[in-house]
Design a protein around this motif. Sequence first.
Motif, PDB file in Angstrom:
ATOM      1  N   CYS A 305       0.840  -1.113   0.008  1.00  0.00           N
ATOM      2  CA  CYS A 305       0.086   0.204  -0.095  1.00  0.00           C
ATOM      3  C   CYS A 305       0.882   0.952  -0.026  1.00  0.00           C
ATOM      4  CB  CYS A 305      -0.931   0.008   1.420  1.00  0.00           C
ATOM      5  SG  CYS A 305      -1.918   1.647   1.487  1.00  0.00           S
ATOM      6  N   LEU A 306       0.766   2.196  -0.719  1.00  0.00           N
ATOM      7  CA  LEU A 306       1.555   3.341  -0.847  1.00  0.00           C
ATOM      8  C   LEU A 306       1.535   4.215   0.428  1.00  0.00           C
ATOM      9  CD1 LEU A 306       0.159   5.063  -4.211  1.00  0.00           C
ATOM     10  CD2 LEU A 306       2.586   4.167  -3.911  1.00  0.00           C
ATOM     11  N   ASP A 307       0.773   4.016   1.300  1.00  0.00           N
ATOM     12  CA  ASP A 307       1.015   4.539   2.741  1.00  0.00           C
ATOM     13  C   ASP A 307       1.364   3.654   3.692  1.00  0.00           C
ATOM     14  OD1 ASP A 307      -0.147   7.112   2.091  1.00  0.00           O
ATOM     15  OD2 ASP A 307      -2.302   6.434   1.994  1.00  0.00           O
ATOM     16  N   LYS A 329       8.048   4.961   4.504  1.00  0.00           N
ATOM     17  CA  LYS A 329       6.599   4.723   3.659  1.00  0.00           C
ATOM     18  C   LYS A 329       6.980   4.419   2.251  1.00  0.00           C
ATOM     19  CE  LYS A 329       3.449   7.710   4.734  1.00  0.00           C
ATOM     20  NZ  LYS A 329       2.330   9.010   4.824  1.00  0.00           N
ATOM     21  N   ARG A 331       5.353   5.144  -0.619  1.00  0.00           N
ATOM     22  CA  ARG A 331       5.247   6.210  -1.520  1.00  0.00           C
ATOM     23  C   ARG A 331       6.458   7.033  -1.506  1.00  0.00           C
ATOM     24  NH1 ARG A 331       0.434   8.881  -2.805  1.00  0.00           N
ATOM     25  NH2 ARG A 331      -0.704   7.764  -1.140  1.00  0.00           N
ATOM     26  N   ASP A 332       6.923   7.182  -0.315  1.00  0.00           N
ATOM     27  CA  ASP A 332       8.143   8.090  -0.356  1.00  0.00           C
ATOM     28  C   ASP A 332       9.415   7.258  -1.091  1.00  0.00           C
ATOM     29  OD1 ASP A 332       6.666   9.977   1.125  1.00  0.00           O
ATOM     30  OD2 ASP A 332       7.420   9.393   2.916  1.00  0.00           O
TER      31      ASP A 332
END
Length: 365
Positions: A305-307, A329, A331-332
Amino acid sequence: SSTEPLYNVQRVDQQIKPRQPPARPPQIFPLLCLHCTIMASPPRSPGQPNRPCSEDGIPVVDLAVLVNGDARERSQAVRHLGRACQDWGFFMSAMMDACKELFGLPPEQKAEFMDAGPMDPVRVGTGFNSAVDGARYWRDYVKMFAHPELHCPAKPDGLRGVAAEYAARTRGLLLELTAAISESLGLPAGRIAERLDLGSCFQILVGNHYPPCAAGPDDDDGAVGLPAHSDHGLLTLLFQNGVDGLQVKHDGRWLLAKPIPGSFFVIAGDQLEIVSNGRYKGVLHRALVDRAQARMSCVSLLGPCLDAVVKPVPELAVPPLGLEFRGVKYRDYMEHQQSNKLNEKGALDLVRVQRHILTDTLCSS
């Protein structure tokens, strides 16, 4: 070495014989060659000779090395994967044909996606990231976020339907392989999925076109499709046409990965290396350009999950090994890797724990 190159997975209609879990989770090859049939054979005992190798010397092993468990459950899973692979030849070819049609569209029909950034849901371009490349890579590509929501160019007309089916089928397979990998680490089947929130997983589809180039990789100014790198995700499934070009690095040597006809590769990515605390390594690979023929590949990448904050599973970071990576994270991490020049596995330095400056502990996980 803890990094090995390649798996080939085949099928027979027989049960896997039960076996005792190893005292320490085995090291697995971070690149698999998954064939349309799957074989479940008994594990090799230490005194037996190595399993067969493909023509390029890459070892061929079976899915049983990934799993330890009840014979009936494991044989059922193997048969399921075998049936799934047998049904997917059409969708692999259809996806490649749709991408080929997109690459052939007039520039004005792709213009809205050609200036997209690394985190935009649809991107069409050349090279890797033209804003930071500093070099000409001999590659055209289309990237589409496919899950939790499918994003797709309107043209060509058939692309959305094919991409949706391709994404769903490959996502299902990669999730099953994740469960098997989790068990191979001595964890419950759903542990990695829970840790990475794979119920809301991120998935991206990529179509690659590598035009032929007379300058070969041995020439001083030879063309490269993509430089050496590891993938930012958890697992990547790669299907290619009949033109070779994928190479993997093993023991300091580049090996040409030649698939068995009808097979596809599954490549371990950086998030698997992090969550396994370095037990399983993201594979370093690159794409070379053929002198005479165009090469095409279709990629389905599965990520957390991106988060989700990705960090090692605590059970795998006990002494004496300790913690190899701090949390990040996803996403980062993805934005960092995609916004900079590809530098082999340099993106992992963002989260790698320095032994003399240990800033994270198991108690904080």
